[in-house]
Design an enzyme around this catalytic site. Sequence first.
Site, PDB file in Angstrom:
ATOM      1  N   GLY A   9       5.055  15.516  -3.969  1.00 37.90           N
ATOM      2  CA  GLY A   9       5.027  14.402  -3.026  1.00 37.90           C
ATOM      3  C   GLY A   9       6.255  14.413  -2.135  1.00 37.90           C
ATOM      4  O   GLY A   9       7.134  15.271  -2.268  1.00 37.90           O
ATOM      5  N   ALA A  10       6.316  13.446  -1.224  1.00 31.23           N
ATOM      6  CA  ALA A  10       7.469  13.328  -0.353  1.00 31.23           C
ATOM      7  C   ALA A  10       8.691  12.927  -1.187  1.00 31.23           C
ATOM      8  O   ALA A  10       9.826  13.267  -0.875  1.00 31.23           O
ATOM      9  CB  ALA A  10       7.195  12.280   0.718  1.00 31.23           C
ATOM     10  N   GLU A  11       8.424  12.220  -2.244  1.00 35.02           N
ATOM     11  CA  GLU A  11       9.469  11.619  -3.076  1.00 35.02           C
ATOM     12  C   GLU A  11       9.677  12.311  -4.399  1.00 35.02           C
ATOM     13  O   GLU A  11      10.729  12.188  -5.000  1.00 35.02           O
ATOM     14  CB  GLU A  11       8.995  10.208  -3.473  1.00 35.02           C
ATOM     15  CG  GLU A  11       9.141   9.167  -2.456  1.00 35.02           C
ATOM     16  CD  GLU A  11       9.715   7.932  -3.078  1.00 35.02           C
ATOM     17  OE1 GLU A  11       9.561   7.744  -4.291  1.00 35.02           O
ATOM     18  OE2 GLU A  11      10.332   7.175  -2.333  1.00 35.02           O
ATOM     19  N   ILE A  14       5.521  16.303  -9.518  1.00 36.06           N
ATOM     20  CA  ILE A  14       4.757  15.928 -10.707  1.00 36.06           C
ATOM     21  C   ILE A  14       4.458  17.193 -11.504  1.00 36.06           C
ATOM     22  O   ILE A  14       3.765  18.083 -11.007  1.00 36.06           O
ATOM     23  CB  ILE A  14       3.414  15.256 -10.317  1.00 36.06           C
ATOM     24  CG1 ILE A  14       3.610  14.150  -9.280  1.00 36.06           C
ATOM     25  CG2 ILE A  14       2.664  14.775 -11.535  1.00 36.06           C
ATOM     26  CD1 ILE A  14       4.293  12.921  -9.786  1.00 36.06           C
ATOM     27  N   ASP A 123       2.162   0.141  -3.131  1.00 35.19           N
ATOM     28  CA  ASP A 123       1.649   1.315  -2.416  1.00 35.19           C
ATOM     29  C   ASP A 123       0.189   1.551  -2.830  1.00 35.19           C
ATOM     30  O   ASP A 123      -0.167   2.600  -3.375  1.00 35.19           O
ATOM     31  CB  ASP A 123       2.515   2.537  -2.753  1.00 35.19           C
ATOM     32  CG  ASP A 123       2.224   3.738  -1.847  1.00 35.19           C
ATOM     33  OD1 ASP A 123       1.553   3.565  -0.807  1.00 35.19           O
ATOM     34  OD2 ASP A 123       2.645   4.854  -2.203  1.00 35.19           O
TER      35      ASP A 123
HETATM   36  N1  ADP Z   1      -0.068  10.490 -15.040  1.00 31.31           N
HETATM   37  C1  ADP Z   1      -0.745  11.280 -14.215  1.00 31.31           C
HETATM   38  N2  ADP Z   1      -1.859  11.945 -14.638  1.00 31.31           N
HETATM   39  C2  ADP Z   1      -2.540  12.758 -13.801  1.00 31.31           C
HETATM   40  N3  ADP Z   1      -2.183  13.002 -12.513  1.00 31.31           N
HETATM   41  C3  ADP Z   1      -1.094  12.377 -12.038  1.00 31.31           C
HETATM   42  C4  ADP Z   1      -0.316  11.487 -12.851  1.00 31.31           C
HETATM   43  N4  ADP Z   1       0.718  11.009 -12.112  1.00 31.31           N
HETATM   44  C5  ADP Z   1       0.586  11.587 -10.899  1.00 31.31           C
HETATM   45  N5  ADP Z   1      -0.490  12.385 -10.825  1.00 31.31           N
HETATM   46  C6  ADP Z   1      -0.957  13.169  -9.653  1.00 31.31           C
HETATM   47  O1  ADP Z   1       0.143  13.455  -8.815  1.00 31.31           O
HETATM   48  C7  ADP Z   1      -0.005  12.802  -7.542  1.00 31.31           C
HETATM   49  C8  ADP Z   1       1.346  12.255  -7.074  1.00 31.31           C
HETATM   50  O2  ADP Z   1       1.830  11.316  -8.028  1.00 31.31           O
HETATM   51  P1  ADP Z   1       2.451   9.913  -7.599  1.00 31.31           P
HETATM   52  O3  ADP Z   1       2.911   9.209  -8.833  1.00 31.31           O
HETATM   53  O4  ADP Z   1       1.472   9.208  -6.742  1.00 31.31           O
HETATM   54  O5  ADP Z   1       3.735  10.408  -6.798  1.00 31.31           O
HETATM   55  P2  ADP Z   1       4.240  10.177  -5.301  1.00 31.31           P
HETATM   56  O6  ADP Z   1       5.222   9.050  -5.428  1.00 31.31           O
HETATM   57  O7  ADP Z   1       4.868  11.458  -4.918  1.00 31.31           O
HETATM   58  O8  ADP Z   1       3.034   9.812  -4.448  1.00 31.31           O
HETATM   59  C9  ADP Z   1      -1.051  11.710  -7.786  1.00 31.31           C
HETATM   60  O9  ADP Z   1      -1.755  11.379  -6.621  1.00 31.31           O
HETATM   61  C10 ADP Z   1      -1.935  12.354  -8.832  1.00 31.31           C
HETATM   62  O10 ADP Z   1      -2.876  13.218  -8.242  1.00 31.31           O
HETATM   63 MG    MG Z   2       1.391   8.548  -4.786  1.00 34.75          MG
END
Ligand code: ADP
Ligand code: MG
Length: 209
Positions: A9-11, A14, A123
């Site tokens: 992600g931008a932030e 994962i 968000d």
């Molecule tokens: N606990 C999780 N289980 C499965 N996929 C996850 C999980 N957390 C994040 N993801 C995947 O990673 C992506 C980015 O995670 P997210 O927490 O939304 O981070 P960001 O703040 O970068 O948007 C999510 O859209 C999802 O597809």
């Molecule tokens: Mg996200």
Amino acid sequence: MSNTILALGAESVIFKTRRWNQFFVLKWRKTKPYLLEEIDTLLRKTRTSKECRTLTIARELGVRTPAVYSVDLNNYSILMDFIEGTQFKLLVERLDQKQLLELCQRFGQSIAQLHQGGVVHGDPTTSNVIVDKHFHLWLIDFGLSEMNATVEMKGVDLHLIRRALETTHWDKQELMLNATIEGYIDTIGKEAEDSLSRMNEIRERGRYH
Ligand SMILES: Nc1ncnc2c1ncn2[C@@H]1O[C@H](COP(=O)(O)OP(=O)(O)O)[C@@H](O)[C@H]1O
Ligand SMILES: [Mg+2]
């Protein structure tokens, strides 16, 4: 222990990681070199701690969220359940209308459960919702969430849903927003009116600025 990158992600980064014969997600908030170091550190720390706190509070409120196993505020990372499923965003084009409306209603219900408990997501986009094989919704990405939410904060949260649908699913936005609102009202009842009219007010404010 094996690590693979699930999302960049931008932030955050994962990672999907295997421990004790099970899959987990390690979410690590990376540094943003264009920010002043003190601000960068503060943002990463507060967002990590907010996310960790709200993942648990949301679950207490009846919303499905990954369980948190550990949080490292010095490394800005959270270890949580890996949720097997697909981003709601990616499913939108693949579902028939009935299924799509059903999921939107459930999304609205989940947001309403949070709001009833005084929590705003911060968000609420369709990328931050995972749909599992049972068609259950899981909410993630709580780094911008807040507690003790006022009507204004709830109105903003709903406005952000509208904005996200406008930009990501413009051809289905009306349908999706209406179903989401239906689910929201379904859960909260008459009191939903306050936050919903605030949502409309916020849009009008934006138009004249
Ligand atoms: N606990 C999780 N289980 C499965 N996929 C996850 C999980 N957390 C994040 N993801 C995947 O990673 C992506 C980015 O995670 P997210 O927490 O939304 O981070 P960001 O703040 O970068 O948007 C999510 O859209 C999802 O597809
Ligand atoms: Mg996200």
